[in-house]
Design an enzyme around this catalytic site. Structure first.
Site, PDB file in Angstrom:
ATOM      1  N   ASP A  50      -9.081  -8.009  13.630  1.00  0.00           N
ATOM      2  CA  ASP A  50      -9.497  -7.787  12.250  1.00  0.00           C
ATOM      3  C   ASP A  50      -8.249  -7.421  11.446  1.00  0.00           C
ATOM      4  OD1 ASP A  50      -8.949  -5.156  12.875  1.00  0.00           O
ATOM      5  OD2 ASP A  50     -10.951  -4.395  12.381  1.00  0.00           O
ATOM      6  N   CYS A  74      -8.210  -4.464  17.212  1.00  0.00           N
ATOM      7  CA  CYS A  74      -8.696  -3.860  15.968  1.00  0.00           C
ATOM      8  C   CYS A  74      -8.107  -2.453  15.878  1.00  0.00           C
ATOM      9  CB  CYS A  74     -10.226  -3.893  15.868  1.00  0.00           C
ATOM     10  SG  CYS A  74     -11.112  -2.824  16.995  1.00  0.00           S
ATOM     11  N   THR A 106      -9.232   0.755  16.500  1.00  0.00           N
ATOM     12  CA  THR A 106      -9.415   1.550  17.719  1.00  0.00           C
ATOM     13  C   THR A 106      -9.468   0.702  18.974  1.00  0.00           C
ATOM     14  OG1 THR A 106     -11.816   1.340  17.597  1.00  0.00           O
ATOM     15  CG2 THR A 106     -10.823   3.236  16.456  1.00  0.00           C
ATOM     16  N   HIS A 144      -8.185  -4.453  39.182  1.00  0.00           N
ATOM     17  CA  HIS A 144      -9.492  -3.988  39.660  1.00  0.00           C
ATOM     18  C   HIS A 144     -10.661  -4.627  38.927  1.00  0.00           C
ATOM     19  CE1 HIS A 144      -7.864   0.018  41.549  1.00  0.00           C
ATOM     20  NE2 HIS A 144      -7.208  -1.060  41.967  1.00  0.00           N
ATOM     21  N   HIS A 166     -13.347  -5.067  44.835  1.00  0.00           N
ATOM     22  CA  HIS A 166     -13.470  -5.147  43.371  1.00  0.00           C
ATOM     23  C   HIS A 166     -14.312  -6.351  42.964  1.00  0.00           C
ATOM     24  CE1 HIS A 166     -10.665  -1.901  43.204  1.00  0.00           C
ATOM     25  NE2 HIS A 166      -9.764  -2.597  43.885  1.00  0.00           N
TER      26      HIS A 166
HETATM   27  C1  RB5 Z   1     -11.466  -1.068  10.515  1.00  0.00           C
HETATM   28  O1  RB5 Z   1     -11.259  -0.123   9.522  1.00  0.00           O
HETATM   29  C2  RB5 Z   1     -11.853  -0.408  11.816  1.00  0.00           C
HETATM   30  O2  RB5 Z   1     -13.117   0.172  11.724  1.00  0.00           O
HETATM   31  C3  RB5 Z   1     -11.815  -1.405  12.957  1.00  0.00           C
HETATM   32  O3  RB5 Z   1     -10.543  -1.974  13.031  1.00  0.00           O
HETATM   33  C4  RB5 Z   1     -12.071  -0.863  14.347  1.00  0.00           C
HETATM   34  O4  RB5 Z   1     -11.339   0.288  14.592  1.00  0.00           O
HETATM   35  C5  RB5 Z   1     -13.489  -0.732  14.719  1.00  0.00           C
HETATM   36  O5  RB5 Z   1     -13.822  -0.499  15.892  1.00  0.00           O
END
Ligand code: RB5
Length: 150
Positions: free
Chosen positions: A15, A72, A74, A105, A140
Site C-alpha cells: 500500500d 504495508c 505494520t 520451518h 515441518h
Molecule cells: C496505512 O495507514 C496502514 O494502516 C497500513 O499500511 C497497515 O499498517 C495496515 O495494516
C-alpha cells in the site's frame, strides 16, 4: 542473493505506507539481476492494501511468480489479506532470523515487511535471508499439511 524457490520472478505488492520500501527493494532486486512483477501500489497516495495483495497472491497461486514480498505500514493488514488465499503462506518478518525460520520451518511463499518499523538496510538483509533459505521439510511439512481448514 541465491534464489532457492521454483523460478526467479518475485511478485511485489504494497500500500502507500510500503511504497517507498517497495521501490528500494526493486532497486536491490535489479542490482542482483532478479526479475520481479510489481502489482502496485505505484505512489504514496493513500490506498487500500487488499487491492494490491489479492492480485499478487493469485499470481503466486497460479505460479506466474515464484514467491512474493508484501509491504504495508505494520505488515499485518497485508499479511492477513494474503493469508486468506489457500495457496499462500505469508510471514511477517522484522529481523533476519525470523526470515530464516519463516522459510525453513513454515515454507513461506510471501515475505511480509512492516515498512514503518524497519530501516531499509535491515529490510534488504531480511529479503536476502528469506530468499536464500530452503524449507527443511520433515516434521515441518507434517505441520503445514494440517494448516488447511477442511
Ligand atoms: C496505512 O495507514 C496502514 O494502516 C497500513 O499500511 C497497515 O499498517 C495496515 O495494516
Amino acid at each position: 542473493m541465491n534464489i532457492k524457490l521454483e523460478n526467479n520472478v518475485i511478485g511485489l505488492c504494497s500500500d502507500h505506507a510500503g511504497y517507498e520500501l517497495k521501490e528500494i527493494i526493486k532497486g536491490y532486486l535489479e542490482s542482483q539481476g532478479i526479475a520481479y512483477k510489481d502489482f502496485g501500489t505505484h505512489s504514496i497516495e493513500s490506498c487500500d492494501y487488499p487491492d494490491y495483495a489479492h492480485p499478487c497472491a493469485l499470481a503466486v497461486e497460479n505460479h506466474d511468480v515464484c514467491a512474493a514480498i508484501g509491504i504495508c505500514g505494520t505488515g499485518n493488514g497485508i499479511a492477513m489479506t494474503l493469508n486468506k488465499h489457500q495457496g499462500i503462506r505469508a510471514g511477517l518478518c522484522w529481523e533476519p532470523e525470523l526470515a530464516r525460520l519463516t522459510r525453513a520451518h513454515n515454507n513461506a511463499n510471501v515475505l511480509v515487511l512492516p515498512a514503518r518499523f524497519i530501516a531499509p538496510e535491515l529490510a534488504l538483509q531480511i529479503v536476502d535471508v528469506f530468499f536464500s533459505t530452503d524449507f527443511e521439510g520433515g516434521r515441518h511439512q507434517r505441520r503445514l499439511d494440517k494448516m488447511p481448514v477442511s
